[in-house]
Design a protein around this motif. Sequence first.
Motif, PDB file in Angstrom:
ATOM      1  N   SER A   1       0.837  -1.201   0.000  1.00 19.52           N
ATOM      2  CA  SER A   1       0.000   0.000   0.000  1.00 19.52           C
ATOM      3  C   SER A   1       0.876   1.258   0.000  1.00 19.52           C
ATOM      4  O   SER A   1       1.534   1.575   0.993  1.00 19.52           O
ATOM      5  CB  SER A   1      -0.906  -0.018   1.239  1.00 19.52           C
ATOM      6  OG  SER A   1      -1.403   1.285   1.443  1.00 19.52           O
ATOM      7  N   VAL A   2       0.839   1.979  -1.129  1.00 17.94           N
ATOM      8  CA  VAL A   2       1.676   3.174  -1.224  1.00 17.94           C
ATOM      9  C   VAL A   2       1.165   4.275  -0.275  1.00 17.94           C
ATOM     10  O   VAL A   2       1.950   5.083   0.246  1.00 17.94           O
ATOM     11  CB  VAL A   2       1.818   3.649  -2.696  1.00 17.94           C
ATOM     12  CG1 VAL A   2       0.526   4.094  -3.274  1.00 17.94           C
ATOM     13  CG2 VAL A   2       2.855   4.741  -2.835  1.00 17.94           C
ATOM     14  N   ASN A   3      -0.159   4.237  -0.001  1.00 19.12           N
ATOM     15  CA  ASN A   3      -0.737   5.190   0.967  1.00 19.12           C
ATOM     16  C   ASN A   3      -0.065   5.055   2.321  1.00 19.12           C
ATOM     17  O   ASN A   3       0.298   6.037   2.961  1.00 19.12           O
ATOM     18  CB  ASN A   3      -2.222   4.884   1.174  1.00 19.12           C
ATOM     19  CG  ASN A   3      -3.043   5.528   0.101  1.00 19.12           C
ATOM     20  OD1 ASN A   3      -2.774   6.680  -0.263  1.00 19.12           O
ATOM     21  ND2 ASN A   3      -4.009   4.790  -0.409  1.00 19.12           N
TER      22      ASN A   3
ATOM     23  N   LYS B   1       2.163   7.632   4.483  1.00 19.25           N
ATOM     24  CA  LYS B   1       1.774   8.033   5.840  1.00 19.25           C
ATOM     25  C   LYS B   1       2.905   7.777   6.828  1.00 19.25           C
ATOM     26  O   LYS B   1       3.203   8.588   7.692  1.00 19.25           O
ATOM     27  CB  LYS B   1       0.529   7.253   6.274  1.00 19.25           C
ATOM     28  CG  LYS B   1      -0.744   7.981   5.946  1.00 19.25           C
ATOM     29  CD  LYS B   1      -1.946   7.294   6.561  1.00 19.25           C
ATOM     30  CE  LYS B   1      -3.193   7.789   5.845  1.00 19.25           C
ATOM     31  NZ  LYS B   1      -4.174   6.737   5.644  1.00 19.25           N
ATOM     32  N   LEU B   2       3.551   6.601   6.684  1.00 19.32           N
ATOM     33  CA  LEU B   2       4.630   6.231   7.624  1.00 19.32           C
ATOM     34  C   LEU B   2       5.990   6.809   7.207  1.00 19.32           C
ATOM     35  O   LEU B   2       6.975   6.629   7.891  1.00 19.32           O
ATOM     36  CB  LEU B   2       4.746   4.706   7.712  1.00 19.32           C
ATOM     37  CG  LEU B   2       3.508   3.958   8.199  1.00 19.32           C
ATOM     38  CD1 LEU B   2       3.719   2.444   8.106  1.00 19.32           C
ATOM     39  CD2 LEU B   2       3.151   4.347   9.644  1.00 19.32           C
ATOM     40  N   ASN B   3       5.985   7.467   6.055  1.00 20.82           N
ATOM     41  CA  ASN B   3       7.215   8.034   5.493  1.00 20.82           C
ATOM     42  C   ASN B   3       8.357   7.018   5.505  1.00 20.82           C
ATOM     43  O   ASN B   3       9.444   7.274   6.006  1.00 20.82           O
ATOM     44  CB  ASN B   3       7.598   9.307   6.282  1.00 20.82           C
ATOM     45  CG  ASN B   3       8.549  10.182   5.488  1.00 20.82           C
ATOM     46  OD1 ASN B   3       8.631  10.065   4.258  1.00 20.82           O
ATOM     47  ND2 ASN B   3       9.281  11.039   6.179  1.00 20.82           N
ATOM     48  N   THR B   4       8.065   5.847   4.925  1.00 17.00           N
ATOM     49  CA  THR B   4       9.043   4.753   4.944  1.00 17.00           C
ATOM     50  C   THR B   4      10.281   5.108   4.108  1.00 17.00           C
ATOM     51  O   THR B   4      10.202   5.981   3.233  1.00 17.00           O
ATOM     52  CB  THR B   4       8.418   3.463   4.350  1.00 17.00           C
ATOM     53  OG1 THR B   4       8.056   3.752   2.985  1.00 17.00           O
ATOM     54  CG2 THR B   4       7.205   3.005   5.121  1.00 17.00           C
ATOM     55  N   PRO B   5      11.411   4.422   4.347  1.00 17.88           N
ATOM     56  CA  PRO B   5      12.601   4.689   3.528  1.00 17.88           C
ATOM     57  C   PRO B   5      12.322   4.517   2.031  1.00 17.88           C
ATOM     58  O   PRO B   5      12.834   5.274   1.211  1.00 17.88           O
ATOM     59  CB  PRO B   5      13.610   3.644   4.013  1.00 17.88           C
ATOM     60  CG  PRO B   5      13.145   3.237   5.364  1.00 17.88           C
ATOM     61  CD  PRO B   5      11.662   3.419   5.398  1.00 17.88           C
ATOM     62  N   GLN B   6      11.475   3.518   1.680  1.00 18.58           N
ATOM     63  CA  GLN B   6      11.161   3.306   0.249  1.00 18.58           C
ATOM     64  C   GLN B   6      10.483   4.534  -0.349  1.00 18.58           C
ATOM     65  O   GLN B   6      10.817   4.992  -1.432  1.00 18.58           O
ATOM     66  CB  GLN B   6      10.223   2.094   0.053  1.00 18.58           C
ATOM     67  CG  GLN B   6      10.875   0.757   0.272  1.00 18.58           C
ATOM     68  CD  GLN B   6      10.679   0.291   1.710  1.00 18.58           C
ATOM     69  OE1 GLN B   6      10.554   1.095   2.634  1.00 18.58           O
ATOM     70  NE2 GLN B   6      10.671  -1.011   1.910  1.00 18.58           N
ATOM     71  N   TRP B   7       9.491   5.064   0.388  1.00 23.22           N
ATOM     72  CA  TRP B   7       8.779   6.251  -0.098  1.00 23.22           C
ATOM     73  C   TRP B   7       9.735   7.440  -0.212  1.00 23.22           C
ATOM     74  O   TRP B   7       9.737   8.177  -1.201  1.00 23.22           O
ATOM     75  CB  TRP B   7       7.591   6.571   0.827  1.00 23.22           C
ATOM     76  CG  TRP B   7       6.991   7.918   0.563  1.00 23.22           C
ATOM     77  CD1 TRP B   7       7.103   9.032   1.323  1.00 23.22           C
ATOM     78  CD2 TRP B   7       6.220   8.300  -0.585  1.00 23.22           C
ATOM     79  NE1 TRP B   7       6.448  10.090   0.750  1.00 23.22           N
ATOM     80  CE2 TRP B   7       5.893   9.666  -0.431  1.00 23.22           C
ATOM     81  CE3 TRP B   7       5.761   7.628  -1.731  1.00 23.22           C
ATOM     82  CZ2 TRP B   7       5.137  10.375  -1.369  1.00 23.22           C
ATOM     83  CZ3 TRP B   7       5.014   8.336  -2.675  1.00 23.22           C
ATOM     84  CH2 TRP B   7       4.706   9.687  -2.486  1.00 23.22           C
ATOM     85  N   GLN B   8      10.594   7.601   0.806  1.00 21.66           N
ATOM     86  CA  GLN B   8      11.527   8.742   0.791  1.00 21.66           C
ATOM     87  C   GLN B   8      12.483   8.655  -0.403  1.00 21.66           C
ATOM     88  O   GLN B   8      12.722   9.652  -1.095  1.00 21.66           O
ATOM     89  CB  GLN B   8      12.371   8.740   2.070  1.00 21.66           C
ATOM     90  CG  GLN B   8      11.611   9.198   3.299  1.00 21.66           C
ATOM     91  CD  GLN B   8      12.483   9.113   4.551  1.00 21.66           C
ATOM     92  OE1 GLN B   8      13.679   9.362   4.506  1.00 21.66           O
ATOM     93  NE2 GLN B   8      11.878   8.756   5.658  1.00 21.66           N
TER      94      GLN B   8
END
Length: 401
Positions: free
Chosen positions: A171-173, A177-184
């Motif tokens: 879930s990219v949402n 929301k959790l500002n994961t390392p992957q998203w960053q």
Amino acid sequence: MHQYHQKFGKIFKMNLGTFKSVQIGDPTLLESIFRKESNYPRRLEIKPWKMYRDYRNEAYGLLTQEGQAWQTMRKAVQRNLMDPKEVAKLDLKMNEVMQDFVTRINNICHEKGCVDDLYFELNKWSYETICFILYNRRCGLLQEACGEDDLKFIKSVKEMMKYLGPLMVTSVNLHRKLNTPQWQKHTQAWDDIFTTAKRFIHERLENISKSQKGDILSKISEQGQLSKKELSAIFSELQIGGIETTANALMWAIFNLSQNYNAQEKLYEEIQNTLLPGDLPTSQSLKQMPYLRSCLKESMRLTPTVPFTSRTMEEDTNVGGFLLPQGTIVMINFHAITWNEDFYTDAKKFKPERWLQDKHTLNPFASTPFGIGRRMCVGRRLAELQLQLALCWQLLKSTLL
Ligand code: HEM
């Protein structure tokens, strides 16, 4: 996916994390999907890309946009990128970059004929070509001292693609929301991509009145249909689309020819019989090289660059006797389709001749490396010309230098 299709048949359901899909690996099923295509075909949503655009208040481009907005963009771009006459004129620019590439490869080649990282060199070649065509810009990536920004763009594309897969199947949402390392990391890579693309667009638009036109950006911006924000989104995607794909396709073509000495010889002979000594290949002379075009088609069939595309069913649709409800995501697996012995004899062998001999018996849906229908690759003609010229240069390079 080829092995899965051998195990489960030409159509099966697959759940991967939160991602549910129907997989197809047969040309007749692909044809039935194509026959029911609407005016605005939809692919699987690339949610991480869309989320980045929403987060940074950027527009969507051709890869991400849907519906009528997609069609408007597509028409504006297609007029310049898919018109055979317009694309044919780009051979001079492509040859200019190719000359630099061949010189560079000769310079960096070790005594035994090896290049340390050929794939990265091919990435530089494809990047240099696409920027020249899109913006009339020579970046100098094939020179000894090349720009850090341009190298960074190529690396950022690789970085962004590395995180795309994991973000697609979870879930990219939640990642956001959790500002994961992957998203960053995915966000940082896109920031770098947009910064460079916007700078190129800005610099080109500033200079448009002063310098020679003929680049795709000048042509599209002159039509006045698209905002600057839309241009940034579209051109970032075109710039990305032109790097990995063509480099990968050329790498495989070189590999396939290297394994097939007879094809290499035949191709060399065709080129020698067509070009006068010292001549460079052109759009015109390529028309007299059917074997060269067959080598490329065969390489893209045997080793497709893009392993799949997808379609989202716009209404309940019967595919191969199964009713797929509206919204179903269908993944179209190119390897499973192109390695199918029912459609190609010796499907796993490199046989360029099949495109000359069996031309009329080959199913047109059995090899579609650029996809199908209205949403087919918009860079197809560009890529084909670039690859055909490059193959010609590869075979001739020792005689041309
Ligand atoms: C879409 C393959 C080169 C830009 C696609 C698709 C495939 C593909 C399979 C999906 C089509 C579909 O869903 O039916 C390739 C291959 C290439 C190549 C194999 C080279 C060997 C390029 C280049 C550019 C480009 C050079 C940029 C100039 C795009 C764009 C789309 C696309 C923008 C989305 C089109 C849309 O949805 O309207 N490509 N491509 N591609 N490609 Fe390429």
